[in-house]
Design an enzyme around this catalytic site. Structure first.
Site, mmCIF file in Angstrom:
data_model
loop_
_atom_site.group_PDB
_atom_site.id
_atom_site.type_symbol
_atom_site.label_atom_id
_atom_site.label_comp_id
_atom_site.label_asym_id
_atom_site.label_seq_id
_atom_site.Cartn_x
_atom_site.Cartn_y
_atom_site.Cartn_z
ATOM 1 N N ASP A 193 0.943 -1.023 0.067
ATOM 2 C CA ASP A 193 -0.048 0.172 0.106
ATOM 3 C C ASP A 193 0.870 1.286 0.177
ATOM 4 O O ASP A 193 1.849 1.238 0.193
ATOM 5 C CB ASP A 193 -0.948 -0.041 1.284
ATOM 6 C CG ASP A 193 -1.932 0.987 0.795
ATOM 7 O OD1 ASP A 193 -2.095 1.861 0.066
ATOM 8 O OD2 ASP A 193 -3.334 0.662 1.774
HETATM 9 C C1 BGC Z 1 -5.067 3.384 0.189
HETATM 10 C C2 BGC Z 1 -4.989 2.297 -1.042
HETATM 11 C C3 BGC Z 1 -4.770 3.230 -2.445
HETATM 12 C C4 BGC Z 1 -3.364 3.899 -2.482
HETATM 13 C C5 BGC Z 1 -3.226 4.624 -3.566
HETATM 14 C C6 BGC Z 1 -3.798 4.130 -0.038
HETATM 15 O O1 BGC Z 1 -3.891 5.469 0.914
HETATM 16 O O2 BGC Z 1 -5.035 2.687 1.198
HETATM 17 O O3 BGC Z 1 -6.267 1.727 -1.086
HETATM 18 O O4 BGC Z 1 -4.773 2.268 -3.382
HETATM 19 O O5 BGC Z 1 -3.344 4.863 -1.197
HETATM 20 O O6 BGC Z 1 -3.905 5.705 -3.638
#
Ligand code: BGC
Length: 823
Positions: free
Chosen positions: A229
């Site tokens: 993530d």
């Molecule tokens: C989120 C993800 C997301 C990523 C990219 C993170 O803060 O938890 O679900 O895909 O950001 O935006």
């Protein structure tokens, strides 16, 4: 290795760089050896491709894209074929935008209704989540775009999500929190998986060998790549060693240098690095070849059918239609007294509610899409066979009381045959990055409902909310339609259902409880300091309510239709069940048939029943059909922590089929041979679990299911570390750090008080650990600099400052040297 020829031609520096991001959304490219970048975008309910500079939580606008209903909404369709179609729509749009990986579906289990991101997830049930997510993945990937299942795993709270540890027993982990991912991996072959921010049993998900290597790759056969993530990497060397392929977003070249140093010092072997490179390369080559093929076709057949693969206007038109259909199939009719719905031809309606003017149609955070067009009820209602007597906003969106608005709405309500009142949760209430603190809707909306009901008893409520809300006011309405967050075409979908153009067929993918205090994890959620203890074990959602006999308002699986269905002639066979379903009403419609399995006199503690199969069956009025629901490897299995495997307990099982987890129409029993010999629990020690009495589980009982002593999760208030959250600077020794905490806190509170869309970046900073400063600043700040910053926070100002300055120059120089080697 699959691509030894290419891997062997890469330099050590190229390999190390390849395993972390080049920019906010891209991987590194090495054209010299034929490796192009892949582009990743959120997900899951539309494409959020940022037009200019990428900035994680979306300050910069993203390109226009179809906003589909949120996953919580689509889940209520219980329709795998529809999910696949939506997936295909998403994949098609992603391909046209040059996106190779769509960051979705989000598949975490709704442990607690307060989780701010529940709108992005499917259900409280892993089987339902797994089947629908698998269908979506198949759809996305049918268009040459990779789906990325997220967040693996046990990411149930937003509060300090990057600085918390889920303490969970292996059985609960397997049966509740991993099963959905397992189904998706085995049934849809996702090409990517996103590791979550949190720790699972003391090890960051992204470094968790048990999760990433033993279970994901070895047990389930996953052969795609694991991406962190955004900012979830802690120790990159440990991540790569234990099965993570790509650190995102863009840590500069600091992480790559860490990896090179790791090989040198023996913390990780070159073979391990090569293995990860090979796994990532496999998907990168496949995706870039697919995209090239589509573009080639487009160039060769300009203006022909193939060209429409990239024709964004045509895609937006088709996807808008699909979003409308998907929303209509997913709405849940909760109440329909006196058959107030569907609205009769030429009914005189009053349209009341701010949401009828500006809909609440999607959630906030990384999933937020720049919709191509957003419908609203006020503009569309005139196009239906209804007489609109007027429209009124009725309440202020920010929650403040306004007597004038109420007065206007009440006088309008008096003139109508039926009032349609549009209301629900406002933008501020649910978002990535925050957990809700209660389940109520704003009080000013409740005040309005009361006044309207006095003025006109024929009131229908249309709810927009991405997750569970308390509904103590439900008796004020004759009809209640839960639209969840229906996406950009939600307004026409609502009107289709209200007028009967579409017969509602949505069923709840989560329980609507009477009051938050009834939630099984009530006493354990969210984690106050480091540890989140999953003491409620497998008793999540309806598994708890049904077993402990806790009354709820609308049970899991519940939903009404404008027609009725009759179930008969249930037969159990070796391979599954068969029964007859008849549409006994006067309208065509679809029923969601659900198969629940429970066990009589089990030697283990268990939920009284669990969903193990379902289907959505469409029948014309008066039509009947034989329906079969097969058993599969999940129907009877339980995880035995003593033997560390799935087993079946021999004995009598009850198989029921029905229209919700409470409305069971037919039940029969079946005998099963088993292979469970060692009972993993001492019943004396964990008797509370056998009674589903899990609200205040003692340490002794919890330790019995964990198999080890409850770990301590208290914060060290004396000295902070790189993995502590910035909000913990409340305790910092340094007065400057405490001041920074106060500034952040004030900023957060101010944005909360202002209403509107939450200030995601402040929320993110408030909850993020110090290490994320290095991981999310594009190479400007190195991990060594972060360590020095933490020294300053801990009161060693001059030592820390010295470290920051010298590290800053060293980092800059080394980044430049590294870049030269990559050219
Ligand atoms: C989120 C993800 C997301 C990523 C990219 C993170 O803060 O938890 O679900 O895909 O950001 O935006």
């Amino acid at each position: 290795m699959k691509h030894a020829d290419i891997v062997n031609r890469m330099t050590a520096e190229e390999k190390a760089a390849f395993l972390s991001g080049k920019s906010e959304w891209e991987s590194w490219n090495f054209e010299r050896i034929g490796i192009s970048s892949i582009f990743m975008s959120d997900g899951p309910s539309g494409i959020r491709k940022q037009a200019g500079e990428g900035d994680h939580l979306g300050l910069n606008p993203s390109v226009p894209a179809t906003c589909f209903p949120s996953s919580a909404t689509l889940c209520n369709s219980w329709d795998a074929a529809l999910m696949e179609e939506v997936g295909e729509g998403l994949g098609r749009e992603a391909m046209a935008e040059g996106v190779n990986v769509l960051l979705g579906p989000g598949m975490n289990i709704k442990r607690n209704p307060l989780c701010g991101r529940n709108f992005e997830y499917f259900s409280e049930d892993p089987y339902l989540t797994g089947k629908l997510a698998a269908a979506e993945v198949r759809g996305i990937q049918s268009r040459g775009v990779a789906a990325c299942c997220k967040h693996f795993a046990v990411n149930s709270q937003e509060t300090r999500r990057m600085a918390m540890n889920a303490v969970i027993d292996e059985r609960t982990l397997r049966e509740i929190y991993l099963t959905a991912f397992e189904i998706a991996v085995k049934e849809s072959h996702p090409r990517a998986m996103m590791s979550s921010y949190n720790e699972v049993n003391g090890v960051y998900a992204n470094e968790n060998r048990h999760l990433l290597t033993d279970i994901l790759r070895k047990e389930w056969g996953f052969d795609g790549f694991v991406v962190t993530d955004w900012g979830a990497s802690n120790d990159h060397v440990l991540g790569v060693k234990n099965g993570s392929n790509l650190e995102m977003p863009n840590p500069g070249l600091d992480s790559a240098r860490e990896l090179l140093a790791g090989v040198k010092s023996g913390r990780i072997s070159q073979d391990e690095v090569d293995q990860r490179v090979d796994e990532l390369l496999d998907v990168v080559l496949e995706l870039t070849a697919e995209a090239k093929k589509v573009r080639q076709n487009h160039d060769d057949h300009d203006g022909s059918v193939q060209a429409s693969c990239l024709d964004k206007d045509a895609i937006h038109r088709d996807n808008h239609r699909l979003a409308r259909k998907a929303a209509a199939e997913s709405m849940v009719l909760l109440k329909n007294e006196d058959r107030i719905l569907p609205l009769k031809s030429r009914t005189r309606i009053a349209i009341i509610g701010d949401f009828a003017f500006e809909p609440r149609y999607q959630g906030a955070g990384s999933s937020m899409v720049n919709a191509t067009k957003v419908e609203n009820i006020r503009d569309l209602a005139g196009g239906y066979d209804l007489q609109v007597v007027g429209t009124a906003r009725g309440y202020r969106r920010d929650g403040s009381e306004d007597a004038t608005l109420i007065g206007e709405a009440v006088s309008l309500a008096k003139q109508a045959d039926v009032v349609l009142l549009f209301f629900g949760l406002n933008e501020q209430s649910e978002s990535e990055g925050l957990d809700r603190t209660h389940l109520r809707i704003p009080q000013n909306q409740i005040t309005l409902m009361r006044e309207i009901q006095e003025a006109n008893r024929n009131t229908v409520g249309i709810i927009s909310a991405g997750s569970v809300i308390e509904m103590p006011w439900h008796s004020l309405f004759k009809g209640l339609l839960h639209a969840y967050l229906p996406g950009q075409a939600g307004a026409s979908a609502m009107l289709d259902v209200l007028t009967g153009a579409v017969n509602p067929s949505g069923h709840l993918g989560e329980t609507i409880l009477n009051k938050y205090e009834d939630t099984p994890s009530y006493s354990y959620y969210p984690a106050l300091e480091r540890n989140s203890e999953y003491r409620e074990s497998v008793f999540v959602g309806y598994r708890y309510f049904e077993t402990a006999d806790v009354p709820v308002l609308f049970p899991f699986g519940y939903g009404l239709s404008y027609t009725t269905f009759e179930y008969s002639a249930l037969q159990v066979e070796e391979s599954g069940i068969r029964f007859t379903l008849k549409n006994t009403g006067t309208r065509d419609g679809a029923e969601v048939v659900q198969m629940y399995v429970g066990m009589k006199d089990s030697a283990l503690f268990r939920p009284v029943r669990e969903l193990k199969g379902f289907a959505k069956i469409f029948l014309k009025a008066g039509e009947e059909k034989k329906v079969s629901i097969p058993f599969d490897d999940k129907t009877f299995r339980v995880w035995n922590r003593m033997t560390d495997r799935w087993e079946i307990e021999g004995g009598t099982y009850l198989i029921s089929v029905g229209s919700s987890c409470q409305d069971l129409r037919l039940t029969c029993s079946v005998e099963k041979q088993g292979d469970l010999e060692r009972i993993p629990y001492d019943r004396e020690k964990c008797g509370c679990y056998y009674k589903a009495d899990i609200r205040r589980v003692s340490d002794e009982a919890y330790e019995e299911i964990l198999g080890y002593p409850v770990p301590s999760g208290s914060w060290n208030q004396k000295s902070l570390g790189i993995n502590d959250a910035l909000c913990q600077m409340y305790y910092a020794k340094s007065p400057i750090a405490r001041k920074i905490y106060k500034v952040l806190d004030r900023k957060l509170k101010k944005s909360q008080a202002e209403g509107g869309v939450p200030d995601l970046n402040t929320m993110f900073q408030y909850n993020m650990p110090f290490r994320a400063i290095a991981k999310m600043t594009g190479g400007l700040v190195s991990m060594e600099m972060v360590k020095s910053i933490v020294e300053m926070v801990n009161g060693h100002f001059f030592r820390g400052m010295g470290g920051v300055i010298s590290e800053f120059f060293r980092n800059r120089k080394e980044n430049k040297q590294y870049l030269r080697k990559l050219k």
